[in-house]
Design a protein around this motif. Structure first.
Motif, PDB file in Angstrom:
ATOM      1  N   ARG A  44       7.760  -6.358   4.477  1.00 33.40           N
ATOM      2  CA  ARG A  44       8.781  -6.884   3.581  1.00 33.40           C
ATOM      3  C   ARG A  44       8.260  -6.876   2.159  1.00 33.40           C
ATOM      4  NH1 ARG A  44       9.936 -11.598   1.117  1.00 33.40           N
ATOM      5  NH2 ARG A  44       8.328 -12.809   2.212  1.00 33.40           N
ATOM      6  N   ARG A  45       8.943  -6.152   1.275  1.00 37.35           N
ATOM      7  CA  ARG A  45       8.559  -6.094  -0.130  1.00 37.35           C
ATOM      8  C   ARG A  45       9.370  -7.058  -0.983  1.00 37.35           C
ATOM      9  NH1 ARG A  45       6.938  -6.842  -4.341  1.00 37.35           N
ATOM     10  NH2 ARG A  45       6.354  -5.362  -6.011  1.00 37.35           N
ATOM     11  N   ALA A  46      10.663  -7.104  -0.766  1.00 44.15           N
ATOM     12  CA  ALA A  46      11.553  -7.945  -1.548  1.00 44.15           C
ATOM     13  C   ALA A  46      11.480  -9.389  -1.086  1.00 44.15           C
ATOM     14  CB  ALA A  46      12.984  -7.424  -1.455  1.00 44.15           C
ATOM     15  N   SER A  47      12.045 -10.263  -1.888  1.00 46.03           N
ATOM     16  CA  SER A  47      12.098 -11.669  -1.535  1.00 46.03           C
ATOM     17  C   SER A  47      12.998 -11.865  -0.322  1.00 46.03           C
ATOM     18  CB  SER A  47      12.611 -12.489  -2.714  1.00 46.03           C
ATOM     19  OG  SER A  47      13.921 -12.095  -3.074  1.00 46.03           O
ATOM     20  N   GLY A  48      12.770 -12.947   0.386  1.00 48.18           N
ATOM     21  CA  GLY A  48      13.544 -13.246   1.571  1.00 48.18           C
ATOM     22  C   GLY A  48      12.778 -14.170   2.489  1.00 48.18           C
TER      23      GLY A  48
ATOM     24  N   TYR B  73      13.194  -7.603   6.606  1.00 47.65           N
ATOM     25  CA  TYR B  73      12.123  -6.610   6.642  1.00 47.65           C
ATOM     26  C   TYR B  73      12.706  -5.210   6.583  1.00 47.65           C
ATOM     27  CZ  TYR B  73       8.779 -10.287   7.722  1.00 47.65           C
ATOM     28  OH  TYR B  73       7.979 -11.409   7.664  1.00 47.65           O
ATOM     29  N   SER B  74      12.104  -4.369   5.774  1.00 47.15           N
ATOM     30  CA  SER B  74      12.658  -3.049   5.509  1.00 47.15           C
ATOM     31  C   SER B  74      12.021  -1.918   6.307  1.00 47.15           C
ATOM     32  CB  SER B  74      12.530  -2.724   4.016  1.00 47.15           C
ATOM     33  OG  SER B  74      11.172  -2.786   3.595  1.00 47.15           O
ATOM     34  N   ASP B  75      10.772  -2.071   6.708  1.00 49.95           N
ATOM     35  CA  ASP B  75      10.042  -1.010   7.392  1.00 49.95           C
ATOM     36  C   ASP B  75       9.446  -1.518   8.688  1.00 49.95           C
ATOM     37  OD1 ASP B  75      10.205   1.122   5.240  1.00 49.95           O
ATOM     38  OD2 ASP B  75       9.220  -0.489   4.128  1.00 49.95           O
TER      39      ASP B  75
END
Length: 124
Positions: free
Chosen positions: A99-103, A111-113
């Motif tokens: 997860r790179r972005a806030s959340g 989570y993106s990846d």
């Protein structure tokens, strides 16, 4: 975007231990918070553990607190999950996620990846 590959899954008896590893590549690993999730057949993917980008903060699902430990080595671009005192209900495919972005650390949708997953089977 970061590529993730899990390893270390296998078959273990209840009460035993396994150590899962996640190798990252493609982007600056140290910029990402990392998490471990798991999914059993017929059950929604659930949060297991997470660690902040610098390793200062860790988070655990209540079901694994005191038994699992998440860690990271930014110099080696790896994240690990030490799993002790395993129970049959821990049986699942375990996924590493970034997860790179806030959340939320615990929300899988933040989570993106994701890695391909590694099977953990705990026998009774």
């Amino acid at each position: 975007q970061v590529q993730l590959v899990e390893s270390g899954g296998g078959l273990v008896q209840a009460g035993g231990s396994l150590r899962l590893s996640c190798a990252a590549s493609g982007r600056t690993f140290s910029w990402y918070a990392m998490g471990w999730f798991r999914q059993a057949p017929g059950i929604e993917r659930e949060f297991v553990a997470a660690i902040s980008w610098n390793g200062v903060s860790t988070y655990y699902a209540d079901s694994v607190k005191g038994r699992f430990t998440i860690s990271r080595d930014n110099a080696k671009n790896t994240v690990s999950l030490q799993m002790n005192s395993l129970k049959p209900e821990d049986t699942a495919v375990y996924y590493c996620a970034a997860r790179r972005a806030s959340g939320s650390y615990t929300n899988r949708y933040d989570y993106s990846d994701w890695g391909q997953g590694t099977q953990v089977t705990v026998s009774s």
